[in-house]
Design an enzyme around this catalytic site. Structure first.
Site, short mmCIF file in Angstrom:
data_model
loop_
_atom_site.label_atom_id
_atom_site.label_comp_id
_atom_site.label_asym_id
_atom_site.label_seq_id
_atom_site.Cartn_x
_atom_site.Cartn_y
_atom_site.Cartn_z
N GLU A 181 -9.38 -6.24 -1.87
CA GLU A 181 -9.89 -6.54 -0.54
C GLU A 181 -11.33 -6.02 -0.45
OE1 GLU A 181 -7.38 -4.51 2.27
OE2 GLU A 181 -8.98 -4.28 3.73
N HIS A 193 0.53 0.69 1.73
CA HIS A 193 1.60 -0.29 1.53
C HIS A 193 2.82 0.28 0.81
CE1 HIS A 193 -1.91 -3.48 1.17
NE2 HIS A 193 -1.79 -3.04 2.40
N ASN A 217 -1.45 -7.84 0.20
CA ASN A 217 -1.07 -7.11 1.42
C ASN A 217 0.31 -7.62 1.87
OD1 ASN A 217 -3.93 -7.88 1.08
ND2 ASN A 217 -4.24 -6.25 2.56
P1 FDA Z 1 6.56 -0.69 10.12
O1 FDA Z 1 6.04 0.54 9.49
O2 FDA Z 1 5.61 -1.73 10.57
O3 FDA Z 1 7.43 -0.30 11.42
C1 FDA Z 1 8.35 0.75 11.42
C2 FDA Z 1 8.48 1.32 12.83
O4 FDA Z 1 9.59 2.21 12.87
C3 FDA Z 1 7.26 2.13 13.27
O5 FDA Z 1 6.82 1.68 14.53
C4 FDA Z 1 7.79 3.57 13.35
O6 FDA Z 1 7.19 4.34 14.37
C5 FDA Z 1 9.26 3.36 13.62
N1 FDA Z 1 10.09 4.47 13.15
C6 FDA Z 1 10.03 5.11 11.97
N2 FDA Z 1 10.95 6.08 11.88
C7 FDA Z 1 11.61 6.06 13.06
C8 FDA Z 1 12.68 6.85 13.58
N3 FDA Z 1 13.25 7.84 12.87
N4 FDA Z 1 13.11 6.59 14.85
C9 FDA Z 1 12.54 5.60 15.59
N5 FDA Z 1 11.54 4.83 15.13
C10 FDA Z 1 11.08 5.05 13.88
N6 FDA Z 1 -0.48 -5.06 5.56
C11 FDA Z 1 -0.94 -6.32 5.49
O7 FDA Z 1 -0.19 -7.23 5.11
N7 FDA Z 1 -2.24 -6.60 5.82
C12 FDA Z 1 -3.12 -5.63 6.20
O8 FDA Z 1 -4.28 -5.91 6.52
C13 FDA Z 1 -2.65 -4.29 6.25
N8 FDA Z 1 -3.50 -3.26 6.58
C14 FDA Z 1 -2.99 -1.99 6.76
C15 FDA Z 1 -3.83 -0.97 7.22
C16 FDA Z 1 -3.31 0.29 7.48
C17 FDA Z 1 -4.21 1.39 7.97
C18 FDA Z 1 -1.92 0.54 7.29
C19 FDA Z 1 -1.31 1.89 7.57
C20 FDA Z 1 -1.09 -0.47 6.82
C21 FDA Z 1 -1.61 -1.73 6.54
N9 FDA Z 1 -0.79 -2.76 6.11
C22 FDA Z 1 -1.30 -4.04 5.97
C23 FDA Z 1 0.64 -2.52 5.81
C24 FDA Z 1 1.60 -3.06 6.89
O9 FDA Z 1 1.18 -2.64 8.17
C25 FDA Z 1 3.01 -2.52 6.59
O10 FDA Z 1 3.38 -2.96 5.31
C26 FDA Z 1 4.04 -3.03 7.61
O11 FDA Z 1 3.72 -2.61 8.90
C27 FDA Z 1 5.44 -2.54 7.27
O12 FDA Z 1 6.35 -3.21 8.10
P2 FDA Z 1 7.82 -2.65 8.32
O13 FDA Z 1 8.56 -3.64 9.15
O14 FDA Z 1 8.39 -2.28 7.00
O15 FDA Z 1 7.66 -1.28 9.12
#
Ligand code: FDA
Length: 491
Positions: A347, A430, A468
């Protein structure tokens, strides 16, 4: 009261949780969703920008936790960005209603079909490319920047310079689709609407422009009237009851992180969608605390999706450097995946620091040929990760090759400004794997050794997808929930 019965419970409101909620609600099921983070839309609190970090900047921290430049102190608040630190890797995750979609860069990349087939040999790739990926593009509102706008806009100098330099070094570039509304962006450029991407908003949330999940899947699910989202509810552990239902211990917190109520939720059907690290923590911790039964595959096949951050500095800024003005939304990538010796995708990342720091930033995505493993440490009561330099050695070699080739063609040095010695092997956005589809679960995400427990999030993907990951996470969730509903799992 503090004991709540819910037939179907979803933990987490990221991609997997939002897809599951919408499809179950459409099928007429009542769904309760527990999310530890804040419902930002409902709270009315604005997101903060990178240059002025405030309430949304970090999950209960006293200082910002961006990958660099953490000079800002904070009053602890249930912010959108969290970081989990391990010995050799730091993992960033999103918190709040919408999960990672609140903080991420919105890059909506479909994996290469050949790699998808390699990672998921048992899935019907044709069906994914003809049905699930197009469906997900539509639901997530994926769009592409207009080339004329890109060509002239000063906020995309970093992309133009990055692409020119890549071409000069003999690399191939690609246009990267995004969920940020590029028509909105064109208006913000003309100052017709409030600025977001052009106002350093991204990793602490976007106030405008970005179609995060609260504007897409979750909005649609709420419109059915069948979804209740309970924010600031953190699941501590789960217990399997004799009648095969589940009991969850949940802490309700306030925005300072203080526990305001201990609650118990009973459910017949439980979907874990807490993100790779969140889901693994709930399962492994429950196993340690409650002897919760888990299959031996849980925690295995974990990977960082080959994330490896690196950067270059120019001795003297070329073509005016990357510019003081930078959009936070990346639209360019370098595709070197077909190179047998150095396969990677990169990227061309923004570095919106409000000044020209003559630095180019890249997030490499590599293959993950050596997987890690997640377990639970009963002494520290935290997750532990079997992951060290040996897992990232090939990624470092690729980054070194890439930087050298770019510098030979364009001038510049490896950036010491951003990281120790210019290599961010420890930067992970990721995290994937640990509950791999077909290994820890059946073909559709139902956990092995359980009758009423499902995992639908990034942990289903075995540590790597080559791009991503959220488009793939969303597509896999669509595929799984469609089949689970078809099989009457939620009847
Ligand atoms: P995700 O992490 O989205 O959601 C999980 C949720 O569960 C969260 O809201 C969390 O608070 C909640 N949770 C966790 N534990 C809990 C508990 N015990 N009780 C209650 N709630 C709980 N990807 C991409 O494709 N393009 C991109 O441009 C980017 N850029 C990027 C930038 C940055 C800074 C980050 C951190 C990440 C990215 N990503 C990305 C990655 C992408 O955001 C990530 O892979 C997905 O959000 C993961 O989706 P999930 O559904 O797995 O969980």
């Amino acid at each position: 009261g503090n004991v709540i019965d819910a037939p179907i419970l979803i933990v987490g409101s990221g991609y997997g949780g939002a897809v599951s909620a919408l499809r179950l609600c459409e099928a007429g099921k009542k769904v309760v969703m527990l999310e530890m983070g804040l419902n930002w839309e409902k709270s009315g609190i604005p997101f903060s920008s990178m240059l002025k970090p405030g309430k949304s900047a970090a999950w209960l921290k006293k200082k910002t936790i961006a990958p660099f430049m953490n000079i800002f102190s904070l009053t602890p608040f249930t912010g959108t960005l969290d970081r989990m630190d391990f010995e050799h890797i730091n993992i960033w995750v999103g918190r709040g209603v919408g999960g990672g979609s609140l903080v991420n860069g919105g890059m909506a990349v479909t994996p290469k079909e050949s790699y998808f087939k390699e990672v998921f040999p048992d899935l019907d790739a044709e069906k994914f490319y003809s049905t699930y990926f197009p469906l997900v593009h539509k639901e997530l509102k994926v769009n592409i920047i207009d080339e004329h706008f890109l060509k002239d806009c000063p906020y995309y100098q970093f992309t133009r310079v990055g692409e020119e330099e890549a071409h000069k070094a003999g690399f191939k570039t690609i246009r990267v689709p995004n969920v940020y509304d590029f028509q909105y962006m064109e208006k913000e450029y003309k100052n017709e609407v409030p600025r977001s991407a052009f106002n350093t908003e991204v990793i602490y949330g976007n106030n405008h422009g970005k179609n995060s999940l609260d504007k897409t899947y979750l909005k649609k699910a709420l419109e059915t009237g069948n979804l209740e989202i309970m924010d600031l509810h953190c699941v501590e552990n789960i217990k399997l009851n004799d009648d095969k239902t589940y009991t969850l211990n949940v802490q309700q917190i306030d925005t300072s992180g203080a526990v305001v109520s201990d609650k118990v939720f009973n459910c017949k059907k439980l979907i874990l969608a807490a993100g790779t690290m969140g889901t693994l923590k709930i399962l492994l911790q429950s196993n340690a605390v409650n002897k919760f039964p888990i299959h031996e595959e849980i925690g295995k096949n974990w990977g960082n999706n080959g994330n490896f951050m690196t950067g270059r500095n120019w001795v003297k800024p070329l073509s005016g450097g990357t510019g003081a003005k930078q959009s936070t939304i990346p639209v360019g990538g370098i595709d070197n995946w077909e190179d047998k010796e150095h396969p990677f995708f990169t990227e061309i990342a923004p570095l919106p620091m409000g000044m020209d720091v003559a630095t180019a930033l890249y997030l490499l995505i590599n293959r993950v040929d050596k997987k890690g493993e997640v377990s639970y440490d009963t002494t520290t009561k935290k997750l532990s990760l079997n992951w060290d330099q040996s897992h990232t050695a090939k990624m470092r070699e690729n980054a070194n090759y890439f930087i050298k080739k770019m510098n030979r063609a364009n001038g510049g040095t490896r950036s010491h400004f951003l990281f120790n010695n210019g290599f961010g092997a420890d930067v992970c956005y990721h995290p994937l794997g640990g509950c791999v589809l077909g290994k820890a679960t059946n073909d559709y995400g139902k956990l092995k050794d359980h009758d009423n427990l499902y995992v639908l999030d990034g942990s289903l993907i075995p540590g790597t997808i080559g791009v991503n990951p959220f488009v793939t996470i969303t597509a896999i969730a669509e595929y799984c929930i469609e089949n689970l509903i078809r099989q009457n799992e939620f009847a």
